[in-house]
Design a protein around this motif. Structure first.
Motif, PDB file in Angstrom:
ATOM      1  N   GLU A  55     -66.238  49.669  52.001  1.00  0.00           N
ATOM      2  CA  GLU A  55     -65.005  49.158  52.253  1.00  0.00           C
ATOM      3  C   GLU A  55     -63.849  49.228  52.040  1.00  0.00           C
ATOM      4  O   GLU A  55     -63.157  48.661  52.497  1.00  0.00           O
ATOM      5  CB  GLU A  55     -65.685  47.726  52.095  1.00  0.00           C
ATOM      6  N   LYS A  68     -61.724  52.913  53.096  1.00  0.00           N
ATOM      7  CA  LYS A  68     -61.163  53.126  53.975  1.00  0.00           C
ATOM      8  C   LYS A  68     -60.594  54.705  54.147  1.00  0.00           C
ATOM      9  O   LYS A  68     -59.650  54.474  53.885  1.00  0.00           O
ATOM     10  CB  LYS A  68     -59.921  52.585  54.075  1.00  0.00           C
ATOM     11  N   SER A 111     -70.910  47.223  58.133  1.00  0.00           N
ATOM     12  CA  SER A 111     -69.608  45.400  57.664  1.00  0.00           C
ATOM     13  C   SER A 111     -68.585  46.216  58.958  1.00  0.00           C
ATOM     14  O   SER A 111     -68.530  47.191  59.840  1.00  0.00           O
ATOM     15  CB  SER A 111     -69.115  46.408  55.933  1.00  0.00           C
ATOM     16  N   GLU A 112     -67.680  45.609  58.431  1.00  0.00           N
ATOM     17  CA  GLU A 112     -66.898  45.168  59.172  1.00  0.00           C
ATOM     18  C   GLU A 112     -65.914  46.703  59.962  1.00  0.00           C
ATOM     19  O   GLU A 112     -65.746  46.692  60.796  1.00  0.00           O
ATOM     20  CB  GLU A 112     -64.959  44.572  58.407  1.00  0.00           C
ATOM     21  N   SER A 113     -65.474  47.587  58.867  1.00  0.00           N
ATOM     22  CA  SER A 113     -64.843  48.555  58.689  1.00  0.00           C
ATOM     23  C   SER A 113     -66.136  49.953  59.135  1.00  0.00           C
ATOM     24  O   SER A 113     -65.718  51.423  59.217  1.00  0.00           O
ATOM     25  CB  SER A 113     -64.276  48.828  57.765  1.00  0.00           C
ATOM     26  N   SER A 128     -69.657  51.927  60.232  1.00  0.00           N
ATOM     27  CA  SER A 128     -71.254  51.485  61.602  1.00  0.00           C
ATOM     28  C   SER A 128     -72.222  51.680  60.324  1.00  0.00           C
ATOM     29  O   SER A 128     -72.167  51.958  59.714  1.00  0.00           O
ATOM     30  CB  SER A 128     -71.167  52.358  62.966  1.00  0.00           C
ATOM     31  N   THR A 163     -65.854  51.498  68.630  1.00  0.00           N
ATOM     32  CA  THR A 163     -65.166  50.982  67.075  1.00  0.00           C
ATOM     33  C   THR A 163     -66.412  50.568  66.137  1.00  0.00           C
ATOM     34  O   THR A 163     -67.627  51.639  66.939  1.00  0.00           O
ATOM     35  CB  THR A 163     -65.171  49.220  67.576  1.00  0.00           C
ATOM     36  N   VAL A 164     -66.740  50.285  65.445  1.00  0.00           N
ATOM     37  CA  VAL A 164     -67.896  49.865  64.747  1.00  0.00           C
ATOM     38  C   VAL A 164     -68.746  49.563  65.285  1.00  0.00           C
ATOM     39  O   VAL A 164     -69.136  48.371  65.871  1.00  0.00           O
ATOM     40  CB  VAL A 164     -67.260  48.884  63.818  1.00  0.00           C
ATOM     41  N   SER A 165     -69.635  49.902  65.357  1.00  0.00           N
ATOM     42  CA  SER A 165     -71.315  49.077  65.544  1.00  0.00           C
ATOM     43  C   SER A 165     -72.733  49.815  65.567  1.00  0.00           C
ATOM     44  O   SER A 165     -72.698  49.918  64.146  1.00  0.00           O
ATOM     45  CB  SER A 165     -71.705  49.585  67.069  1.00  0.00           C
ATOM     46  N   THR A 166     -73.484  49.446  65.427  1.00  0.00           N
ATOM     47  CA  THR A 166     -75.194  49.052  64.666  1.00  0.00           C
ATOM     48  C   THR A 166     -76.120  50.030  65.817  1.00  0.00           C
ATOM     49  O   THR A 166     -75.776  49.179  66.621  1.00  0.00           O
ATOM     50  CB  THR A 166     -74.907  47.712  64.231  1.00  0.00           C
TER      51      THR A 166
END
Lengths: 336, 336
Positions: B141, B144, B157-159, B161, B316-319
């Motif tokens: 995190e 980056k 998390s936010e940044s 996946s 973008t970020v996903s799960t």
DNA sequence: GAAACTATTGTGAGCGCTAACAACTTAGTC
DNA sequence: GACTAAGTTGTTAGCGCTCACAATAGTTTC
């Protein structure tokens, strides 16, 4: 982490900052001898200030080297191969090399060729092969990738270096231990005979028995899995021909132990069992397993030693052997 | 295998042979739409005849992409991580990517930073992280890296996946099974609480018990190893507080089983045991272990799906979450 | 003190590829 | 038939680095 808005600094930027030519910076980076101390320090300061990192692609383009070792493996999730891989990775990274992997789904000439091509596309500086099938060595022999090759788990060949744990010696340690305990009928549950290690262990077992004037006619072949050990164990429990068994690996031993337990055959009272590998769990089998330990990390390290001296010193094909070690636990005792 | 005496053919050589410009050859290689069918075929023939292969270093130099995925891992010789790695490798190679690995000897911020730098030096297109400590996510995190990152075994998390097996659900399956069998005092042997999975399993266990109106106060913490399972087993055998135990993984279960066997505690008659992972050996423990299966290969594949869509489609970020499965064997039954 | 070295630094070319643009062809439109 | 649009191909300029060589400064030798 860097690589943000502004362009990454390059050789030229460092040179400008240090007031020298790009070539001088290159010399500093590559530790060429003929750079004055003062200049070197100035350049190093500039490198640090700018956070300069050499661009590997550019370097690789001109040198045709990539600072990368390709590791070709199959069964990479098994204890032995997985740890060998780790040993190689650590030694490689310590030496400043990248490690690229290719895992074979199935061992075939075509798959091996593919993987080697894959590595050559990447201009790897050397290839480590963790593919314990005899067939593999033949494929490598035929292929001659043009970079050094080290085969783990074999003595290598004319064109391929080898790093191995002395399997035959390990088998002799195991069988020797059983003989010392007083056993006379000692069977072997072998691994699949297209595996180099399986053959070597069977040979060691056989050699040790014959050296002691004993019969070496009790062999069954499994497939390394606990399941095959279990199946074989059920048969052996019914027959009861041997008082001791030397099993090709710890997983088959586990299956065997389970089958014996079900059949009421007591270990070690009725039958002694010795495994091979010494996985971390083997000390917690029921009963704890006497087995032969292989130091896979060391094996990986040795393997990289060979590789590095082939790459850097241009050494030719050679071989290294790691000694195995007997670990005595509760699954062996004197025969009734 | 090529790379012999003569220079490897390059774009220019192919172009000459096909009677076109090097740029047209480049277009063919990269599947650009605007190439006439006739030309494309001519170029492809020339490529085949010369045995041309694109030079990755040159391509990488100009595109700043390397067609390489970096996999950062720790505990890579353990069953779960090793198989996740394999899943990632297969999916990556199928998609035409190289896989570079970095194995952490110890999990620390500095070591993680080092490894990431190592990957950035190589201009990897993305980084997969198989480091199941909560701490790792924090380090990522903060860092980056500037390329897509997928963390295996966490929701991200936010940044970052995330790809994970639903650990909490797995724990609920296990505990649910025990409750169905009629157990009321169900203990938990947890993994080290700095592991994300260990925490999730403990939570699942706790949630399932509370949902059934049962106490969740019987927890002990192990370190994943068979040895720690054994030590805990010895204590529990003396105390006998629970009629069933949900154990954090299969290895600790093995140690536990061993300790119980020594102490004369019968499984499942006296105590039922459920593990987690379903390693290939777990069906051959004594008794065969009821456990929760995780499909690590699938996990690795999903992880690469996320990665590829991040790299290629700029997603973008996903799960993604993989469902676990309960495997019932002989280590569980109704309480006495 | 000129010749002959040695240590240090700089210059230019090019590794093999792709991106941007230019140029040419062919077909489509009114 | 001139004008545009679309499809196809070629030209040029680097990406960032190392290599071979050239150039300069400093040192030794007789």
């Amino acid at each position: 982490m860097a690589k943000t808005s502004a362009r990454m600094p390059r050789l030229e930027d460092v040179a400008e900052r240090a007031g020298v030519s790009h070539q001088t910076v290159s010399r500093v980076i590559n530790n060429h001898p003929n750079v004055s101390k003062a200049t070197r320090e100035r350049v190093e300061a500039a490198i640090a200030e700018l956070g300069y990192r050499r661009n590997t692609a550019a370097r690789s383009l001109v040198t045709r080297k990539s600072q990368t070792i390709g590791v070709l493996g199959s069964e990479l999730s098994q204890y032995g191969p997985a740890n060998t891989l780790l040993g190689v990775e650590h030694a490689a990274r310590d030496a400043g090399y990248f490690v690229s992997i290719a895992a074979l789904r199935a061992v075939s000439r075509e798959a091996i060729f593919d993987a080697i091509r894959h590595f050559l596309d990447q201009s790897v500086d050397g290839i480590v092969v963790i593919v314990p099938h005899s067939e593999t060595l033949l494929a490598l022999e035929e292929l001659k990738p043009g970079v050094p090759v080290v085969a783990v788990g074999s003595l290598g060949s004319e064109s391929v270096s080898g790093a191995m744990v002395d399997q035959k010696r390990g088998a002799e340690l195991a069988v020797g231990h059983l003989i010392e305990q007083g056993h006379r009928r000692i069977g072997h549950i072998a691994g699949p005979q297209d595996w180099i290690d399986a053959v070597a262990r069977a040979e060691g077992w056989s050699a040790a028995l014959r050296a002691a004037g004993l019969d070496d006619n009790l062999v069954v072949e499994g497939d390394w899995s606990a399941g095959s050990g279990y199946e074989i164990g059920r048969k052996l429990a019914a027959e009861r021909t041997a008082t001791a068994l030397f099993v090709g690996n710890d997983q088959m031993s586990l299956g065997l132990l389970r089958a014996f337990s079900e059949a009421g055959v007591r270990v070690p009272e009725d039958v002694s069992v010795v495994g091979f590998d010494d996985q971390p769990e083997s000390g917690y089998f029921t009963p704890p397993l006497t087995t032969v330990r292989q130091d896979f990390e060391e094996l990986g390290r040795r393997c990289m030693d060979l590789m590095l001296s082939a790459i850097e010193k241009g050494d030719t094909v050679s071989t290294t052997v790691v000694e195995p070690e007997l670990v005595v636990r509760g699954s062996t005792s004197a025969p009734a």
